[in-house]
Scaffold this motif. Sequence first.
Motif, PDB file in Angstrom:
ATOM      1  N   ARG A   1      30.926  17.013  15.862  1.00 26.73           N
ATOM      2  CA  ARG A   1      31.331  17.347  14.498  1.00 26.73           C
ATOM      3  C   ARG A   1      32.508  18.320  14.426  1.00 26.73           C
ATOM      4  O   ARG A   1      33.241  18.314  13.430  1.00 26.73           O
ATOM      5  CB  ARG A   1      30.141  17.921  13.719  1.00 26.73           C
ATOM      6  CG  ARG A   1      28.964  16.969  13.594  1.00 26.73           C
ATOM      7  CD  ARG A   1      29.325  15.657  12.912  1.00 26.73           C
ATOM      8  NE  ARG A   1      29.759  15.847  11.548  1.00 26.73           N
ATOM      9  CZ  ARG A   1      28.965  15.849  10.490  1.00 26.73           C
ATOM     10  NH1 ARG A   1      27.646  15.671  10.656  1.00 26.73           N
ATOM     11  NH2 ARG A   1      29.439  16.005   9.278  1.00 26.73           N
ATOM     12  N   PHE A   2      32.693  19.157  15.438  1.00 26.81           N
ATOM     13  CA  PHE A   2      33.806  20.109  15.383  1.00 26.81           C
ATOM     14  C   PHE A   2      34.892  19.787  16.408  1.00 26.81           C
ATOM     15  O   PHE A   2      36.077  19.840  16.100  1.00 26.81           O
ATOM     16  CB  PHE A   2      33.311  21.535  15.605  1.00 26.81           C
ATOM     17  CG  PHE A   2      34.385  22.582  15.404  1.00 26.81           C
ATOM     18  CD1 PHE A   2      34.837  22.895  14.134  1.00 26.81           C
ATOM     19  CD2 PHE A   2      34.953  23.251  16.488  1.00 26.81           C
ATOM     20  CE1 PHE A   2      35.841  23.850  13.934  1.00 26.81           C
ATOM     21  CE2 PHE A   2      35.956  24.198  16.303  1.00 26.81           C
ATOM     22  CZ  PHE A   2      36.390  24.498  15.020  1.00 26.81           C
ATOM     23  N   MET A   3      34.495  19.434  17.617  1.00 28.04           N
ATOM     24  CA  MET A   3      35.476  19.205  18.678  1.00 28.04           C
ATOM     25  C   MET A   3      36.101  17.815  18.622  1.00 28.04           C
ATOM     26  O   MET A   3      37.260  17.637  18.975  1.00 28.04           O
ATOM     27  CB  MET A   3      34.823  19.433  20.038  1.00 28.04           C
ATOM     28  CG  MET A   3      34.357  20.855  20.274  1.00 28.04           C
ATOM     29  SD  MET A   3      35.677  22.090  20.192  1.00 28.04           S
ATOM     30  CE  MET A   3      36.665  21.640  21.627  1.00 28.04           C
ATOM     31  N   GLY A   4      35.330  16.816  18.203  1.00 25.66           N
ATOM     32  CA  GLY A   4      35.868  15.459  18.158  1.00 25.66           C
ATOM     33  C   GLY A   4      36.272  14.971  19.541  1.00 25.66           C
ATOM     34  O   GLY A   4      35.482  15.001  20.486  1.00 25.66           O
ATOM     35  N   ASN A   5      37.508  14.562  19.690  1.00 20.15           N
ATOM     36  CA  ASN A   5      38.000  14.045  20.969  1.00 20.15           C
ATOM     37  C   ASN A   5      38.587  15.129  21.863  1.00 20.15           C
ATOM     38  O   ASN A   5      39.147  14.835  22.918  1.00 20.15           O
ATOM     39  CB  ASN A   5      39.061  12.962  20.724  1.00 20.15           C
ATOM     40  CG  ASN A   5      38.493  11.749  20.011  1.00 20.15           C
ATOM     41  OD1 ASN A   5      37.361  11.356  20.271  1.00 20.15           O
ATOM     42  ND2 ASN A   5      39.271  11.165  19.104  1.00 20.15           N
ATOM     43  N   THR A   6      38.478  16.395  21.440  1.00 15.96           N
ATOM     44  CA  THR A   6      39.024  17.512  22.217  1.00 15.96           C
ATOM     45  C   THR A   6      37.945  18.095  23.122  1.00 15.96           C
ATOM     46  O   THR A   6      36.837  18.379  22.667  1.00 15.96           O
ATOM     47  CB  THR A   6      39.550  18.607  21.268  1.00 15.96           C
ATOM     48  OG1 THR A   6      40.490  18.027  20.366  1.00 15.96           O
ATOM     49  CG2 THR A   6      40.200  19.734  22.043  1.00 15.96           C
ATOM     50  N   ASP A   7      38.271  18.274  24.387  1.00 15.71           N
ATOM     51  CA  ASP A   7      37.305  18.851  25.329  1.00 15.71           C
ATOM     52  C   ASP A   7      37.257  20.367  25.234  1.00 15.71           C
ATOM     53  O   ASP A   7      36.179  20.966  25.230  1.00 15.71           O
ATOM     54  CB  ASP A   7      37.646  18.435  26.766  1.00 15.71           C
ATOM     55  CG  ASP A   7      37.435  16.954  27.011  1.00 15.71           C
ATOM     56  OD1 ASP A   7      36.526  16.383  26.379  1.00 15.71           O
ATOM     57  OD2 ASP A   7      38.187  16.377  27.812  1.00 15.71           O
ATOM     58  N   LYS A   8      38.431  20.985  25.168  1.00 15.72           N
ATOM     59  CA  LYS A   8      38.528  22.445  25.131  1.00 15.72           C
ATOM     60  C   LYS A   8      39.593  22.848  24.123  1.00 15.72           C
ATOM     61  O   LYS A   8      40.597  22.156  23.939  1.00 15.72           O
ATOM     62  CB  LYS A   8      38.922  23.006  26.509  1.00 15.72           C
ATOM     63  CG  LYS A   8      37.944  22.717  27.644  1.00 15.72           C
ATOM     64  CD  LYS A   8      36.844  23.756  27.692  1.00 15.72           C
ATOM     65  CE  LYS A   8      35.990  23.558  28.948  1.00 15.72           C
ATOM     66  NZ  LYS A   8      34.942  24.590  29.054  1.00 15.72           N
ATOM     67  N   ILE A   9      39.393  23.991  23.511  1.00 14.71           N
ATOM     68  CA  ILE A   9      40.393  24.550  22.603  1.00 14.71           C
ATOM     69  C   ILE A   9      40.295  26.067  22.680  1.00 14.71           C
ATOM     70  O   ILE A   9      39.201  26.628  22.850  1.00 14.71           O
ATOM     71  CB  ILE A   9      40.197  24.040  21.156  1.00 14.71           C
ATOM     72  CG1 ILE A   9      41.361  24.459  20.264  1.00 14.71           C
ATOM     73  CG2 ILE A   9      38.870  24.548  20.574  1.00 14.71           C
ATOM     74  CD1 ILE A   9      41.361  23.778  18.887  1.00 14.71           C
ATOM     75  N   ARG A  10      41.427  26.719  22.607  1.00 16.49           N
ATOM     76  CA  ARG A  10      41.416  28.184  22.628  1.00 16.49           C
ATOM     77  C   ARG A  10      40.794  28.689  21.338  1.00 16.49           C
ATOM     78  O   ARG A  10      41.159  28.239  20.241  1.00 16.49           O
ATOM     79  CB  ARG A  10      42.833  28.710  22.779  1.00 16.49           C
ATOM     80  CG  ARG A  10      42.897  30.175  23.192  1.00 16.49           C
ATOM     81  CD  ARG A  10      44.293  30.523  23.652  1.00 16.49           C
ATOM     82  NE  ARG A  10      44.405  31.909  24.053  1.00 16.49           N
ATOM     83  CZ  ARG A  10      45.516  32.425  24.579  1.00 16.49           C
ATOM     84  NH1 ARG A  10      46.577  31.660  24.756  1.00 16.49           N
ATOM     85  NH2 ARG A  10      45.551  33.697  24.932  1.00 16.49           N
ATOM     86  N   MET A  11      39.853  29.629  21.469  1.00 20.52           N
ATOM     87  CA  MET A  11      39.060  30.075  20.328  1.00 20.52           C
ATOM     88  C   MET A  11      39.160  31.573  20.103  1.00 20.52           C
ATOM     89  O   MET A  11      39.203  32.366  21.055  1.00 20.52           O
ATOM     90  CB  MET A  11      37.570  29.749  20.539  1.00 20.52           C
ATOM     91  CG  MET A  11      37.214  28.298  20.542  1.00 20.52           C
ATOM     92  SD  MET A  11      35.413  28.085  20.797  1.00 20.52           S
ATOM     93  CE  MET A  11      35.294  26.298  20.665  1.00 20.52           C
ATOM     94  N   GLY A  12      39.138  31.935  18.827  1.00 20.60           N
ATOM     95  CA  GLY A  12      38.929  33.315  18.422  1.00 20.60           C
ATOM     96  C   GLY A  12      37.631  33.379  17.639  1.00 20.60           C
ATOM     97  O   GLY A  12      37.436  32.603  16.695  1.00 20.60           O
ATOM     98  N   ILE A  13      36.744  34.279  18.030  1.00 28.33           N
ATOM     99  CA  ILE A  13      35.426  34.364  17.412  1.00 28.33           C
ATOM    100  C   ILE A  13      35.367  35.586  16.496  1.00 28.33           C
ATOM    101  O   ILE A  13      35.557  36.721  16.948  1.00 28.33           O
ATOM    102  CB  ILE A  13      34.306  34.466  18.478  1.00 28.33           C
ATOM    103  CG1 ILE A  13      34.460  33.362  19.525  1.00 28.33           C
ATOM    104  CG2 ILE A  13      32.939  34.435  17.816  1.00 28.33           C
ATOM    105  CD1 ILE A  13      34.284  31.964  19.004  1.00 28.33           C
ATOM    106  N   LEU A  14      35.086  35.343  15.228  1.00 27.49           N
ATOM    107  CA  LEU A  14      34.992  36.425  14.243  1.00 27.49           C
ATOM    108  C   LEU A  14      33.522  36.725  13.965  1.00 27.49           C
ATOM    109  O   LEU A  14      33.006  36.510  12.860  1.00 27.49           O
ATOM    110  CB  LEU A  14      35.728  36.041  12.954  1.00 27.49           C
ATOM    111  CG  LEU A  14      37.197  35.640  13.096  1.00 27.49           C
ATOM    112  CD1 LEU A  14      37.821  35.425  11.719  1.00 27.49           C
ATOM    113  CD2 LEU A  14      37.980  36.687  13.881  1.00 27.49           C
ATOM    114  N   PHE A  15      32.839  37.215  14.984  1.00 33.45           N
ATOM    115  CA  PHE A  15      31.423  37.575  14.877  1.00 33.45           C
ATOM    116  C   PHE A  15      31.074  38.404  16.106  1.00 33.45           C
ATOM    117  O   PHE A  15      31.692  38.250  17.156  1.00 33.45           O
ATOM    118  CB  PHE A  15      30.548  36.313  14.822  1.00 33.45           C
ATOM    119  CG  PHE A  15      29.169  36.545  14.264  1.00 33.45           C
ATOM    120  CD1 PHE A  15      28.985  36.747  12.898  1.00 33.45           C
ATOM    121  CD2 PHE A  15      28.060  36.571  15.095  1.00 33.45           C
ATOM    122  CE1 PHE A  15      27.722  36.966  12.370  1.00 33.45           C
ATOM    123  CE2 PHE A  15      26.791  36.788  14.578  1.00 33.45           C
ATOM    124  CZ  PHE A  15      26.624  36.987  13.214  1.00 33.45           C
TER     125      PHE A  15
END
Length: 362
Positions: A120-134
């Motif tokens: 539901r969030f990644m779709g066809n992407t294996d990895k993505i650079r993330m910033g976590i606001l928590f």
Amino acid sequence: MMTQKEMIESTVQFINRNESSEEDFNQQALQLFRYHYQYNIPYRTFCSQKGKTPRTVKTWRDIPPVPINAFKDVTLSCCDPEQAEAIYMTSGTTQGIRGKHYHPTLDIFDRSMIKNFQERFMGNTDKIRMGILFPTEQEMPNSSLARYLKLAKERFGAEDSRYFIQNHELDVEGLQKELRNAEAIGEPYALLGASYSFVHLLEELERGNQTFTLPKGSRVLDTGGFKKQSKELELDEFYQLLSTYLGVNRSACINMYGMTELSTQLYDNGNQSVPAVKSGPSWIKTRVVNPLTGEEVAKGERGVIVHCDLANMNSVSTILTEDVGVEVEGGFLLLGRVEGTEAKGCSLAMAEFLKASKGLEQ
């Protein structure tokens, strides 16, 4: 009767399926209901007083829903709470009472999150650079959202993914630097966190007159609402501001609908228009009911949302929320919190549950 180990294995196998028919879901739900009826004593008492037993309950729609506030008053657990691997707690109330959800193993929660998040969030992407606001899981060990975001970062976050809230403070300067870097290198970037954290970020960006145009493929995930920890924003304004200040199309601004009392999350497919249709994976089903009668309302009519979550192996599968919604094609629309007649219905349901379980716990 199934043992805990057998029920865990059965649940894991069901989640691992790529899909399930209505009959498959029904069989798994009834098997789980028998398990809960056997080992969750307050729930068994409640069901028995309603005349709902493994003999009389024939479909998942007949499984008695537990009012969500019951998690604050009663221990809803098939295992000894002392043996739980994790105890997730709600954010609390004005009285300071927090609901508790006991997990004898996190394997089910983790599998449910990872498989669903991938689709539901990644779709066809294996990895993505993330910033976590928590905050991190170490800072909030009783937060299911902290666990969720840790799993997202560890399983799907590219190198140098990081948290931007520490000691409950937003690192605005560090985050702005990170967003500028994402613009410069042209790699997609994802921001994930509590809705109220995004409000604080937007306020800081507005104050500094800072806007970004994140690269194509960038996305945002918000969850949890504002919880009186930030100013309230109308959904349309909220997602428009995210798009304006981050340069991410509203169709890539995804809201995750979850709660401590569930083990499965539900998502929309972006918020180009609001409210957006939300839906879940094959191991959770949602109904909309009249809280005064418990009967399902017609498709398109307003009512209170009930979830049947088969990843809730240890507590109860079926929960009467305090969220108002409408069933539509492909899922449901979330319209807000209960009030008026709907609130009265939820209160009566809660009173009925407490009356049934009275005397079982000290």
